[in-house]
Design a protein around this motif. Structure first.
Motif, PDB file in Angstrom:
ATOM      1  N   PRO A   1       6.284   3.610   4.786  1.00  0.00           N
ATOM      2  CA  PRO A   1       5.049   3.796   5.553  1.00  0.00           C
ATOM      3  C   PRO A   1       5.314   3.736   7.048  1.00  0.00           C
ATOM      4  O   PRO A   1       6.221   3.046   7.507  1.00  0.00           O
ATOM      5  CB  PRO A   1       4.179   2.605   5.100  1.00  0.00           C
ATOM      6  CG  PRO A   1       4.773   2.143   3.814  1.00  0.00           C
ATOM      7  CD  PRO A   1       6.232   2.453   3.882  1.00  0.00           C
TER       8      PRO A   1
ATOM      9  N   TYR B   1      -2.126  -2.521  -4.013  1.00  0.00           N
ATOM     10  CA  TYR B   1      -1.483  -3.452  -3.075  1.00  0.00           C
ATOM     11  C   TYR B   1       0.022  -3.315  -3.250  1.00  0.00           C
ATOM     12  O   TYR B   1       0.554  -3.543  -4.337  1.00  0.00           O
ATOM     13  CB  TYR B   1      -1.954  -4.870  -3.400  1.00  0.00           C
ATOM     14  CG  TYR B   1      -1.331  -5.995  -2.608  1.00  0.00           C
ATOM     15  CD1 TYR B   1      -0.861  -5.836  -1.309  1.00  0.00           C
ATOM     16  CD2 TYR B   1      -1.230  -7.268  -3.173  1.00  0.00           C
ATOM     17  CE1 TYR B   1      -0.325  -6.891  -0.606  1.00  0.00           C
ATOM     18  CE2 TYR B   1      -0.703  -8.341  -2.478  1.00  0.00           C
ATOM     19  CZ  TYR B   1      -0.243  -8.147  -1.191  1.00  0.00           C
ATOM     20  OH  TYR B   1       0.298  -9.188  -0.495  1.00  0.00           O
TER      21      TYR B   1
ATOM     22  N   ARG C   1      -7.229   0.279   8.694  1.00  0.00           N
ATOM     23  CA  ARG C   1      -7.048   1.713   8.603  1.00  0.00           C
ATOM     24  C   ARG C   1      -8.166   2.277   7.722  1.00  0.00           C
ATOM     25  O   ARG C   1      -8.866   1.532   7.057  1.00  0.00           O
ATOM     26  CB  ARG C   1      -5.674   2.063   7.995  1.00  0.00           C
ATOM     27  CG  ARG C   1      -4.488   1.578   8.838  1.00  0.00           C
ATOM     28  CD  ARG C   1      -4.384   2.348  10.142  1.00  0.00           C
ATOM     29  NE  ARG C   1      -3.203   1.982  10.924  1.00  0.00           N
ATOM     30  CZ  ARG C   1      -3.212   1.105  11.920  1.00  0.00           C
ATOM     31  NH1 ARG C   1      -4.347   0.474  12.230  1.00  0.00           N
ATOM     32  NH2 ARG C   1      -2.118   0.836  12.592  1.00  0.00           N
TER      33      ARG C   1
ATOM     34  N   ALA D   1      -7.936   1.240   4.096  1.00  0.00           N
ATOM     35  CA  ALA D   1      -6.732   0.456   3.870  1.00  0.00           C
ATOM     36  C   ALA D   1      -6.577  -0.614   4.943  1.00  0.00           C
ATOM     37  O   ALA D   1      -7.173  -0.535   6.021  1.00  0.00           O
ATOM     38  CB  ALA D   1      -5.497   1.358   3.841  1.00  0.00           C
TER      39      ALA D   1
ATOM     40  N   ARG E   1      -3.253  -2.454   6.798  1.00  0.00           N
ATOM     41  CA  ARG E   1      -1.793  -2.508   6.977  1.00  0.00           C
ATOM     42  C   ARG E   1      -1.437  -3.932   7.373  1.00  0.00           C
ATOM     43  O   ARG E   1      -2.085  -4.527   8.227  1.00  0.00           O
ATOM     44  CB  ARG E   1      -1.392  -1.517   8.066  1.00  0.00           C
ATOM     45  CG  ARG E   1       0.093  -1.336   8.228  1.00  0.00           C
ATOM     46  CD  ARG E   1       0.682  -0.493   7.122  1.00  0.00           C
ATOM     47  NE  ARG E   1       2.008  -0.034   7.510  1.00  0.00           N
ATOM     48  CZ  ARG E   1       3.105  -0.780   7.447  1.00  0.00           C
ATOM     49  NH1 ARG E   1       3.033  -2.019   7.038  1.00  0.00           N
ATOM     50  NH2 ARG E   1       4.269  -0.283   7.797  1.00  0.00           N
TER      51      ARG E   1
ATOM     52  N   ASP F   1       6.160  -3.231   5.219  1.00  0.00           N
ATOM     53  CA  ASP F   1       5.651  -2.009   4.572  1.00  0.00           C
ATOM     54  C   ASP F   1       4.508  -2.339   3.614  1.00  0.00           C
ATOM     55  O   ASP F   1       4.417  -1.782   2.519  1.00  0.00           O
ATOM     56  CB  ASP F   1       6.775  -1.286   3.818  1.00  0.00           C
ATOM     57  CG  ASP F   1       7.958  -0.945   4.699  1.00  0.00           C
ATOM     58  OD1 ASP F   1       7.762  -0.863   5.930  1.00  0.00           O
ATOM     59  OD2 ASP F   1       9.067  -0.771   4.175  1.00  0.00           O
TER      60      ASP F   1
ATOM     61  N   ILE G   1       0.649  -2.581   2.335  1.00  0.00           N
ATOM     62  CA  ILE G   1      -0.621  -1.851   2.436  1.00  0.00           C
ATOM     63  C   ILE G   1      -1.549  -2.307   1.317  1.00  0.00           C
ATOM     64  O   ILE G   1      -1.160  -2.343   0.150  1.00  0.00           O
ATOM     65  CB  ILE G   1      -0.432  -0.335   2.363  1.00  0.00           C
ATOM     66  CG1 ILE G   1       0.488   0.173   3.478  1.00  0.00           C
ATOM     67  CG2 ILE G   1      -1.779   0.371   2.449  1.00  0.00           C
ATOM     68  CD1 ILE G   1       0.761   1.662   3.419  1.00  0.00           C
TER      69      ILE G   1
ATOM     70  N   HIS H   1      -4.978  -0.981  -0.247  1.00  0.00           N
ATOM     71  CA  HIS H   1      -6.007   0.049  -0.285  1.00  0.00           C
ATOM     72  C   HIS H   1      -7.268  -0.547  -0.901  1.00  0.00           C
ATOM     73  O   HIS H   1      -7.201  -1.314  -1.865  1.00  0.00           O
ATOM     74  CB  HIS H   1      -5.537   1.258  -1.098  1.00  0.00           C
ATOM     75  CG  HIS H   1      -4.526   2.101  -0.375  1.00  0.00           C
ATOM     76  ND1 HIS H   1      -3.178   2.048  -0.652  1.00  0.00           N
ATOM     77  CD2 HIS H   1      -4.669   3.007   0.620  1.00  0.00           C
ATOM     78  CE1 HIS H   1      -2.523   2.887   0.131  1.00  0.00           C
ATOM     79  NE2 HIS H   1      -3.411   3.472   0.917  1.00  0.00           N
TER      80      HIS H   1
END
Length: 297
Positions: free
Chosen positions: A160, A237, A258, A261, A263, A291, A293, A295
Motif C-alpha cells: 500500500p 483488516y 481515507r 478506510a 490507514r 502497511d 488498513i 476497511h
C-alpha cells in the motif's frame, strides 16, 4: 528441504467444528487490554455479558483458532522448527458480524507458498461458516527462516502507498507486563511468548508479545477512536508485522482517515523499566505494524 511447496499446496483442506461463547469473547477482549477503566461504559461493551459485542479480530482465536497456524505447520509437505517461525502478516475479511456465541465449520488449507530466498512464506487460509453462511476468511502469512532458496515463486511485491501528512488521530496504548501470558489463554500457546529459554533460542532477548495481540489492540483503538465504537462497521483488516513488541512497552498508534478506510502505522515506544536492564529500554517508535488498513462501512 523441509517444505515441499507442491505437496503442501495439493494437500486436502482440514475441516473442523469450532465453538465459542461469551466467556471466550470476554477473555479475548481482556487479553488485548480491554476493560481499562473497568467502569467505563465504552469498555463494558467488551467485558460485561449484558452489553457484549465482538471485536472482529476475535476471529483469529475463535475456537482456539482451529484449524490454525500451528495446525497448518503440520500439513503434508511442511516440517519446520517452531523456533524459526515468525508471523509475517494477517488479512481478515468479515462477511457478517460475529455473534457473541456460535458454532461453525472452519476449513483450513495452505493457499500459497513463496520463496523469499532466506525464508519461505506460507499463506494459511481459514474459511469459517455457520448455518447461515460465511462468517469470515483469515489469511495468515507465516515466515519460516532458513527455508527458502529453492527457486520458487517470490510472491506479490506490491505494498500500500505510504500515508502522507499528519495523522488524523494518534493514541497510545500501554502493554501490560503480563499481557502475553493473558492473551495466550485464548489459544496461542507458542512458548516464544512465555518461556525465556525458548525465546532466547529463537533469537530474542526475552518473550515477545503475540503479533495478533498487537493486531487486536490496534483494531480496538481504530474502532473506539474513528468508528464510533461500532464493531459491525469493520469489513476487512490487513497488516504486516514489521517488528516485535516486548510486554511492558507502549504502542503508539497513528491513524489516517481515507475514503471507506483507515490507514494505520504502529510503533513501540518507551520500553521497559530500567530495573529490567533490557536492551530494549529507550526504544523510540520502533515499527511493529506496517502497511495496515482497516476497511469499513
Amino acid at each position: 528441504m523441509p517444505i515441499d511447496a507442491a505437496k503442501a499446496l495439493a494437500a486436502e483442506p482440514r475441516t473442523g467444528e469450532i465453538a465459542w461463547d461469551r466467556k471466550d469473547v470476554q477473555l479475548y477482549h481482556l487479553g488485548i487490554g480491554a476493560g481499562v477503566p473497568a467502569t467505563d461504559p465504552d469498555e463494558l461493551r467488551y467485558t460485561l455479558e449484558s452489553r457484549l459485542h465482538v471485536l472482529p479480530s476475535f476471529a483469529t482465536v475463535a475456537g482456539s483458532g482451529s484449524p490454525g497456524v500451528i495446525s497448518g505447520l503440520s500439513m503434508p509437505g511442511v516440517d519446520v522448527d517452531l523456533a524459526r517461525v515468525l508471523h509475517g502478516g494477517q488479512h481478515l475479511e468479515i462477511h457478517r458480524p460475529i455473534p457473541v456465541e456460535g458454532r461453525a465449520t472452519a476449513t483450513g488449507r495452505i493457499a500459497a507458498v513463496y520463496d523469499k530466498g532466506k525464508a519461505a512464506v506460507l499463506v494459511m487460509r481459514t474459511e469459517v461458516a455457520d448455518a447461515d453462511g460465511p462468517l469470515w476468511t483469515n489469511d495468515a502469512q507465516i515466515f519460516v527462516r532458513g527455508e527458502g532458496g529453492w527457486g520458487g515463486d517470490r510472491g506479490p511485491s506490491a505494498r500500500p502507498e505510504a500515508p502522507t501528512g499528519d495523522p488524523d488521530k494518534v493514541v497510545e496504548r500501554a502493554v501490560r507486563e503480563d499481557q502475553a501470558l493473558l492473551y495466550r489463554l485464548s489459544g496461542d500457546y507458542n512458548p516464544l511468548h512465555a518461556d525465556p529459554a525458548f525465546a532466547e533460542r529463537a533469537g530474542f532477548e526475552r518473550p515477545i508479545l503475540h503479533g495478533l495481540c498487537t493486531y487486536g489492540i490496534t483494531l480496538k483503538a481504530v474502532v473506539d477512536t474513528l468508528l464510533d465504537g461500532d464493531v459491525t462497521r469493520v469489513r476487512s483488516y490487513a497488516t504486516r508485522f514489521a517488528g516485535v513488541v516486548y510486554p511492558g512497552e507502549t504502542l503508539r498508534i497513528r491513524m489516517w482517515r481515507r475514503q471507506g478506510a483507515v490507514r494505520v502505522e504502529v510503533g513501540a515506544v518507551r520500553g521497559v523499566p530500567p530495573r529490567e536492564r533490557s536492551r530494549t529500554w529507550g526504544r523510540d517508535d520502533a515499527p511493529v505494524l506496517a502497511d495496515t488498513i482497516v476497511h469499513h462501512s
